[in-house]
Scaffold this motif. Structure first.
Motif, PDB file in Angstrom:
ATOM      1  N   MET A  15      25.506 -42.136 -13.962  1.00 26.46           N
ATOM      2  CA  MET A  15      24.434 -41.170 -13.912  1.00 26.46           C
ATOM      3  C   MET A  15      24.509 -40.420 -12.586  1.00 26.46           C
ATOM      4  N   ALA A  16      24.305 -39.146 -12.676  1.00 27.56           N
ATOM      5  CA  ALA A  16      24.374 -38.282 -11.502  1.00 27.56           C
ATOM      6  C   ALA A  16      23.009 -38.154 -10.835  1.00 27.56           C
ATOM      7  N   THR A  17      23.049 -37.835  -9.548  1.00 22.02           N
ATOM      8  CA  THR A  17      21.853 -37.459  -8.814  1.00 22.02           C
ATOM      9  C   THR A  17      21.904 -35.960  -8.588  1.00 22.02           C
ATOM     10  N   VAL A  18      20.886 -35.265  -9.056  1.00 19.79           N
ATOM     11  CA  VAL A  18      20.803 -33.813  -8.885  1.00 19.79           C
ATOM     12  C   VAL A  18      19.482 -33.503  -8.200  1.00 19.79           C
ATOM     13  N   ASN A  19      19.573 -32.987  -6.987  1.00 17.87           N
ATOM     14  CA  ASN A  19      18.404 -32.548  -6.243  1.00 17.87           C
ATOM     15  C   ASN A  19      18.323 -31.032  -6.336  1.00 17.87           C
ATOM     16  N   ILE A  20      17.145 -30.546  -6.682  1.00 19.11           N
ATOM     17  CA  ILE A  20      16.934 -29.113  -6.916  1.00 19.11           C
ATOM     18  C   ILE A  20      15.921 -28.603  -5.908  1.00 19.11           C
ATOM     19  N   PHE A  47      24.666 -25.614 -15.643  1.00 22.17           N
ATOM     20  CA  PHE A  47      25.225 -26.939 -15.388  1.00 22.17           C
ATOM     21  C   PHE A  47      26.238 -27.264 -16.472  1.00 22.17           C
ATOM     22  N   ILE A  48      27.189 -28.113 -16.137  1.00 26.51           N
ATOM     23  CA  ILE A  48      28.143 -28.637 -17.121  1.00 26.51           C
ATOM     24  C   ILE A  48      28.089 -30.152 -17.025  1.00 26.51           C
ATOM     25  N   TRP A  49      27.718 -30.791 -18.140  1.00 26.39           N
ATOM     26  CA  TRP A  49      27.663 -32.248 -18.203  1.00 26.39           C
ATOM     27  C   TRP A  49      29.031 -32.742 -18.630  1.00 26.39           C
ATOM     28  N   GLN A  50      29.603 -33.626 -17.828  1.00 30.96           N
ATOM     29  CA  GLN A  50      30.939 -34.135 -18.118  1.00 30.96           C
ATOM     30  C   GLN A  50      31.061 -35.587 -17.673  1.00 30.96           C
ATOM     31  N   THR A  51      32.098 -36.238 -18.161  1.00 32.14           N
ATOM     32  CA  THR A  51      32.365 -37.619 -17.758  1.00 32.14           C
ATOM     33  C   THR A  51      32.916 -37.631 -16.339  1.00 32.14           C
ATOM     34  N   ILE A  52      33.012 -38.812 -15.776  1.00 33.64           N
ATOM     35  CA  ILE A  52      33.593 -38.952 -14.430  1.00 33.64           C
ATOM     36  C   ILE A  52      35.015 -38.407 -14.399  1.00 33.64           C
ATOM     37  N   ALA A  53      35.733 -38.528 -15.518  1.00 37.07           N
ATOM     38  CA  ALA A  53      37.106 -38.031 -15.607  1.00 37.07           C
ATOM     39  C   ALA A  53      37.172 -36.514 -15.782  1.00 37.07           C
ATOM     40  N   GLY A  54      36.012 -35.865 -15.947  1.00 34.49           N
ATOM     41  CA  GLY A  54      35.993 -34.405 -16.070  1.00 34.49           C
ATOM     42  C   GLY A  54      35.976 -33.882 -17.495  1.00 34.49           C
ATOM     43  N   ALA A  55      35.926 -34.771 -18.485  1.00 33.70           N
ATOM     44  CA  ALA A  55      35.867 -34.330 -19.883  1.00 33.70           C
ATOM     45  C   ALA A  55      34.443 -33.901 -20.215  1.00 33.70           C
ATOM     46  N   PRO A  56      34.271 -32.730 -20.857  1.00 32.62           N
ATOM     47  CA  PRO A  56      32.918 -32.284 -21.205  1.00 32.62           C
ATOM     48  C   PRO A  56      32.273 -33.192 -22.241  1.00 32.62           C
ATOM     49  N   ILE A  57      30.958 -33.323 -22.158  1.00 34.20           N
ATOM     50  CA  ILE A  57      30.192 -34.093 -23.125  1.00 34.20           C
ATOM     51  C   ILE A  57      29.572 -33.109 -24.110  1.00 34.20           C
ATOM     52  N   VAL A  96      19.931 -40.737 -23.401  1.00 29.37           N
ATOM     53  CA  VAL A  96      20.825 -40.988 -22.282  1.00 29.37           C
ATOM     54  C   VAL A  96      20.359 -40.158 -21.095  1.00 29.37           C
ATOM     55  N   ARG A  97      20.285 -40.786 -19.934  1.00 30.20           N
ATOM     56  CA  ARG A  97      19.918 -40.053 -18.724  1.00 30.20           C
ATOM     57  C   ARG A  97      21.108 -39.193 -18.278  1.00 30.20           C
ATOM     58  N   VAL A  98      20.870 -37.889 -18.168  1.00 27.05           N
ATOM     59  CA  VAL A  98      21.886 -36.959 -17.665  1.00 27.05           C
ATOM     60  C   VAL A  98      21.907 -37.026 -16.147  1.00 27.05           C
ATOM     61  N   TRP A  99      20.709 -36.962 -15.550  1.00 26.67           N
ATOM     62  CA  TRP A  99      20.590 -37.068 -14.104  1.00 26.67           C
ATOM     63  C   TRP A  99      19.169 -37.462 -13.733  1.00 26.67           C
ATOM     64  N   SER A 100      19.003 -37.812 -12.473  1.00 23.46           N
ATOM     65  CA  SER A 100      17.686 -37.947 -11.868  1.00 23.46           C
ATOM     66  C   SER A 100      17.820 -37.457 -10.430  1.00 23.46           C
TER      67      SER A 100
END
Length: 114
Positions: free
Chosen positions: A1-6, A18-28, A99-103
């Motif tokens: 899970m990513a941390t995104v501060n806005i 935003f682009i949601w992707q796996t740690i390996a860089g593959a798009p979800i 699924v949590r995208v970020w917090s």
């Protein structure tokens, strides 16, 4: 899970892609899902002070197969939101599976042109 501060300024819309992707860089792939982002002054607070969603148009899947989406918070909404820090998270839901995208934090600052 990513941390995104806005960080926002309340004299203008907040709009980001935003682009949601796996740690390996593959798009979800977002096809068939929805997103919901909630802000609370403190995560433990029962009531949210703001809700953004793909069902209400603040979150838009612009290229769902490649995990791309936008988040927009209007100037009007930011003017009505108190200044300071809010705990926030973005949740993706497909077929009831969440699924949590970020917090992270959203910091709403006073904009000089308001």
């Amino acid at each position: 899970m990513a941390t995104v501060n806005i960080t926002t300024q309340n004299d203008a819309d907040f709009y980001r892609t935003f682009i949601w992707q796996t740690i390996a860089g593959a798009p979800i792939d977002l096809t068939g899902g929805m997103m919901e982002m909630m802000l609370r002054r403190h995560a433990k607070d029962e009531a949210a002070v703001m809700r953004l969603g793909s069902d209400t148009g603040e979150i838009v899947f612009t290229d769902p197969v490649n995990g791309q989406f936008t988040v927009r918070i209007t100037k009007d909404a930011l003017e009505h939101l108190a200044l300071g820090d809010f705990d926030q998270s973005n949740i993706f839901n497909r077929n009831g599976y969440k699924v949590r995208v970020w917090s992270g934090l959203l910091t709403n600052n006073a904009g000089p042109s308001r």
